[in-house]
Design an enzyme around this catalytic site. Structure first.
Site, short mmCIF file in Angstrom:
data_model
loop_
_atom_site.label_atom_id
_atom_site.label_comp_id
_atom_site.label_asym_id
_atom_site.label_seq_id
_atom_site.Cartn_x
_atom_site.Cartn_y
_atom_site.Cartn_z
N CYS A 129 53.50 69.54 21.87
CA CYS A 129 53.38 69.57 20.48
C CYS A 129 54.65 68.24 20.42
CB CYS A 129 53.06 70.81 19.69
SG CYS A 129 52.64 69.56 18.13
N LEU A 130 54.12 67.50 19.67
CA LEU A 130 55.03 66.49 19.51
C LEU A 130 56.12 67.12 18.09
CD1 LEU A 130 53.64 62.85 19.83
CD2 LEU A 130 54.75 64.63 21.65
N GLY A 185 47.93 63.08 21.18
CA GLY A 185 47.04 63.17 19.40
C GLY A 185 48.12 63.54 18.77
N GLN A 188 52.36 64.89 10.72
CA GLN A 188 53.57 64.69 11.92
C GLN A 188 54.40 63.85 11.87
OE1 GLN A 188 50.96 65.47 15.64
NE2 GLN A 188 52.65 66.18 16.19
N HIS A 197 47.43 70.81 12.30
CA HIS A 197 48.35 70.16 11.36
C HIS A 197 47.81 69.68 10.17
CE1 HIS A 197 51.01 69.72 14.58
NE2 HIS A 197 50.57 69.04 15.76
N HIS A 218 43.82 71.46 17.90
CA HIS A 218 45.09 71.15 18.34
C HIS A 218 45.62 69.55 16.79
CE1 HIS A 218 49.83 70.89 19.43
NE2 HIS A 218 48.93 70.13 18.49
N GLU A 219 44.96 69.11 16.79
CA GLU A 219 45.03 67.97 15.73
C GLU A 219 44.77 68.25 14.72
OE1 GLU A 219 48.09 66.13 16.91
OE2 GLU A 219 47.02 66.01 18.67
ZN ZN Z 1 51.44 69.17 17.40
#
Ligand code: ZN
Length: 189
Positions: A101-102, A46, A51, A147, A143-144
């Site tokens: 997480c990226l 995701g 991000q 953000h 999670h997304e």
């Molecule tokens: Zn993340």
């Protein structure tokens, strides 16, 4: 399509509450293509707009086939873009599982989240959908969604455990961690 640089830990854009997406949001179609390209390039499940430095309520998700041992445990959601998501209802029972997480390269920890969630969102045509998600799909969606609220998974672990990650967080903040994908320079603050 372009691969966009990914914003990492401690950049202010990751702490903002993102603004709704509207039909007037400029270059939306192109941005969605770039989001998918960027998620695939970084091998993410995701990716949320903040991000890549855009504080708007949009994320892309590719969360199918995540639970290979028991596919029935995870609701198929496919590969799709989510606009203006809402969490309608979260189950009382939760599951603790490891997340990454990226925006936090090379950092993983156990995070507790609701095992089941009812969500509402719009697709790229601004059609509204409501779904019940379970298992991995629910976790990735939550999670997304976080953000878009300015929350990272490390905000959901204990202060003690966060202390254990202090050195790693400082390295990420200083862009000293090799993420394996392009990372955005830190904005001035
Ligand atoms: Zn993340």
């Amino acid at each position: 399509m372009d691969v966009l640089p990914i914003v990492t830990y401690n950049d202010p854009v990751l702490k903002q509450v993102a603004k709704p997406v509207t039909k007037d949001t400029p270059n939306l179609e192109r941005f969605i293509s770039d989001m998918f390209e960027t998620m695939d390039h970084a091998k993410g499940l995701g990716l949320a707009a903040p991000q890549v430095g855009h504080s708007i309520r949009l994320f892309v998700i590719d969360a199918d086939g995540l639970d290979e041992e028991d596919p029935s445990a995870s609701t198929p959601i496919g590969r799709r873009v989510i606009l203006n998501p809402e969490i309608v209802l979260e189950s009382d029972d939760s599951i603790t599982f490891e997340e990454g997480c990226l925006s936090l390269p090379d950092l993983r920890d156990q995070v507790s989240r609701a095992s089941e969630v009812i969500v509402r969102f719009q697709d790229e045509a601004f059609e509204t959908h409501e779904m019940t998600l379970r298992g991995w799909t629910a976790r990735v969606f939550l999670h997304e969604f976080d953000h878009l609220e300015g929350i990272l998974f490390i905000d959901r672990i204990s202060a003690f455990k966060r202390t254990l990650h202090k050195a790693k967080l400082e390295s990420i903040d200083a862009n000293e961690v090799d993420a394996g994908y392009e990372v955005a320079p830190k904005t001035t603050r």
